[in-house]
Motif scaffolding. Sequence first.
Motif, PDB file in Angstrom:
ATOM      1  N   GLU A 154       0.818  -1.308   0.031  1.00  0.00           N
ATOM      2  CA  GLU A 154      -0.058   0.051  -0.005  1.00  0.00           C
ATOM      3  C   GLU A 154       0.865   1.406  -0.073  1.00  0.00           C
ATOM      4  N   LEU A 155       2.076   1.221   0.613  1.00  0.00           N
ATOM      5  CA  LEU A 155       2.810   2.328   0.677  1.00  0.00           C
ATOM      6  C   LEU A 155       3.505   2.597  -0.734  1.00  0.00           C
ATOM      7  N   GLU A 156       3.753   1.456  -1.621  1.00  0.00           N
ATOM      8  CA  GLU A 156       3.923   1.412  -3.057  1.00  0.00           C
ATOM      9  C   GLU A 156       2.909   2.148  -3.804  1.00  0.00           C
ATOM     10  N   ARG A 157       1.589   1.795  -3.529  1.00  0.00           N
ATOM     11  CA  ARG A 157       0.585   2.244  -4.227  1.00  0.00           C
ATOM     12  C   ARG A 157       0.465   3.853  -3.858  1.00  0.00           C
ATOM     13  N   LEU A 158       0.708   4.413  -2.816  1.00  0.00           N
ATOM     14  CA  LEU A 158       0.680   5.656  -2.527  1.00  0.00           C
ATOM     15  C   LEU A 158       1.921   6.531  -3.417  1.00  0.00           C
ATOM     16  N   ALA A 159       2.777   5.903  -3.520  1.00  0.00           N
ATOM     17  CA  ALA A 159       4.015   6.602  -4.272  1.00  0.00           C
ATOM     18  C   ALA A 159       3.695   6.647  -5.387  1.00  0.00           C
ATOM     19  N   GLU A 193       7.958  12.226  -1.931  1.00  0.00           N
ATOM     20  CA  GLU A 193       9.335  11.921  -1.090  1.00  0.00           C
ATOM     21  C   GLU A 193       9.048  11.261   0.249  1.00  0.00           C
ATOM     22  N   GLN A 194       8.099  12.165   0.822  1.00  0.00           N
ATOM     23  CA  GLN A 194       7.760  11.634   2.460  1.00  0.00           C
ATOM     24  C   GLN A 194       7.235  10.095   2.557  1.00  0.00           C
ATOM     25  N   VAL A 195       6.642   9.621   1.431  1.00  0.00           N
ATOM     26  CA  VAL A 195       6.113   8.240   1.104  1.00  0.00           C
ATOM     27  C   VAL A 195       7.503   7.424   1.261  1.00  0.00           C
ATOM     28  N   LEU A 196       8.337   7.776   0.261  1.00  0.00           N
ATOM     29  CA  LEU A 196       9.588   7.240  -0.106  1.00  0.00           C
ATOM     30  C   LEU A 196      10.364   6.987   1.267  1.00  0.00           C
ATOM     31  N   ARG A 197      10.454   8.220   1.766  1.00  0.00           N
ATOM     32  CA  ARG A 197      11.438   8.128   3.084  1.00  0.00           C
ATOM     33  C   ARG A 197      10.715   7.231   4.170  1.00  0.00           C
TER      34      ARG A 197
END
Lengths: 281, 510
Positions: free
Chosen positions: B236-241, B268-272
């Motif tokens: 899901e984090l990947e989906r956000l990015a 950038e915040q999602v990737l971090r």
Amino acid sequence: MWVLRGLRDGVLTTKWPARPDEYAASTRGPATVLGGPDVLTSGQPAVAGLCPAGAISVDQRGQARVDQGRCILCGRCVQLRPDVFGWSSGPGGATLTRAGLVVPPEENPQSLAAVAAALRARTRALRRSVHLRHVDAGSDGSEEWEILALLNPVYDIHRLGMFFTASPRHADVLLVTGAGAHGMAGPLRETYEAMPDPKVVVAVGSDAVGGGLISPSYATSGGVGDLVPVEVWLPGSPPSPFAIMSALLLALGRLPAAPGSQAAAGPSQAPAGKRTAGGRR
Amino acid sequence: MTAAAEYELAGSVTSLRDRVTGHIEAGGRLADLFGTVHEAGLLITAQLAGPDGITTVDVILPAGQASYPAVTPVAGSAFWYEREIHDMFGVVPEGHPRLEPLLRPASGPGLPLPGGDGAPGRIDPDPRLLPSHAVGPGLFTIPHGPVRSGVTESIEYLVETPGEDIAHLNMRLFYKHRGIEARYAGMRPADAVLLAERTEGVASVAHAIAFCQAVEQISGTPVPWRAALIRTLHAELERLACHLDVVVRLADGAGLAVATARFGWHKEQVLRLTGQICGSRFGRGVVTPGGVTAAPQLDPAGILAALRQLERQLSADLKLLMGTASFLDRLRRTGPFPPARAAEHGALGPVGRASGIVDDARQSRPYAAYGSLRTTVSSRDEGDALARLEVRVDEIAGAFHLLRQAADELSEADSGPLHADRTGADFTGADFTGADFTGADGRAVSWAEAPQGEVLYDVRIESGRITRCRSRSASFHNLVLMHEVFAGDILTDFPFIEASFGLSVAGAAR
């Protein structure tokens, strides 16, 4: 109103490299060999077969070496043999020779210094108006994200006098990503030849440096080193935006020697002169 | 999870066409069509997706026979798949409307043989050949790529135009074909998952999940609940990015400087956050056959706090963006893709859902922890670039909802195992480098819903080594649709349409 929204969170931009950056220091680089030049590699599991990308070698004396140019940061060696391997950290990792990516180093520091001096003399004329061109030679798509991140407000490389350009005719630095797909060999060569001198080629990511896990393959060259004359080698899968920024500064001889940073420790990365990179232009 | 999948050797290659058309007429879709070198000839496999799951149909093209009746004339969605079969194996689908090189020029020495043991020859395409499709006075072809302006992946769009309208668009993917599927042969599953992550770098987690599920099914390995939750968290984090990347590209195309900067910051915040949790900004090295490699480095409470802050900042900006008339006007009725065509082609992911397809593997064929979490599916009927953006905006909210549920569940499952303990096999605890899959033998089909749409893996293992791994990304399945969405659109609409598809060239060209 977007104008007001732009003011909402204040200045988000990092001051690196003029000032240290907490996140930059924490970003993970390729695996490295811990504890100096004479780590014993006996014990289980065997060190030699650990790396799925073939980055680890053991010489006759039992000395383990990591070719960071082949490291894909999967973390297997660090997890299974934490006594021998660890992560490098901080913005760095780029070197001026392919052999310089092997840790612990085998290369004579004198020859590295000569390479650095020659590159610096050539790129001095570029000063603080440097135009970048990117070519994808078979990447997995993540390197493009990390290069594009340099334009977001957190990194904002315009503050360092660097700009992306559409035309290779206006470009000073060529960023090449990907394992060197045969299909891109021609277009990459043409792009390189269209660029005026002086020019610098940066191989961005382990795929570009050594083919990564993608090679050997019938469709790729095992890195872009055989396709264009690479001068800066940046491992990572993908390298973080800070690492890309530091590779660019290294290419221009503007990387300050940062304490605690792995790559900046060598003599090749000495500051160019009195003027160090920073917010000043 | 692929209990509904059945394997059969339907014998003659001539039955393939009837099977596929029969399935599509019954409301199903063609999910994949590919070849594998087999001792009896070329094994041609069709994956047919329907409400009951995915059915695998294998037919044999006997050795020595170089052609078979093409499926494309009766099922248009096979268009690129049959070109791929032609590129890779030199086999001619007879009656195919346009057998031009797609992934690999068919000339040159030595054909690559995914799944076979022959060493394929190298490929050197001739980029000077410009095939043209539309003919008429004043029509010319603009070869756009493979080196394009900006930082983009290499692909060549051949735009056939009389000046402003786009009469026809052709795509050539072979520039960055990397031969990934052939590279799998002989790899151990625990190594091969790293290759799956690099097939489509921006959807690493989805590819790793789909691949690992197939291996786990073959070896009969149950994945612990806590590992399933961690997989879901990263997916899901990947989906956000990925969805934020689309928003950045659309805002950039419209010249909204502040919006571009704001959403670039959010991305950038999602990737971090992803990097903080697992060490890799792309969630790599987490998913491994049998479970996950490590526990999150950030505790569930920390993840929840970071998500709360991120969602607050992001939703305010999304609300403003979706009320910016000058921006929405660029997207409305741009690049329309009619629902009837979407159903016919079986369009995947946000592209399909923006054209009336209510299907999301997370809900209809749940995997990882999705079956136990509340998942919503968002869809639109307009089929234009705006609808595709609206679906993604809904999915961003849905991703936050799922992330919160997964983090909550993780705090309860805090001490559970991370990796299946295959007691009895030669499993050695921390060493999951493949020793525990040495005995695995068999074949399985598995899927995951990547941000771009469903990825589909067909994995075959003999004595713990991969013999064939087919990785079909949504990018490959959907990219062909760019052919037909330019009705009435002009050159300046191109960036919006391309961005609204949100596909990865790496995943399509492999």
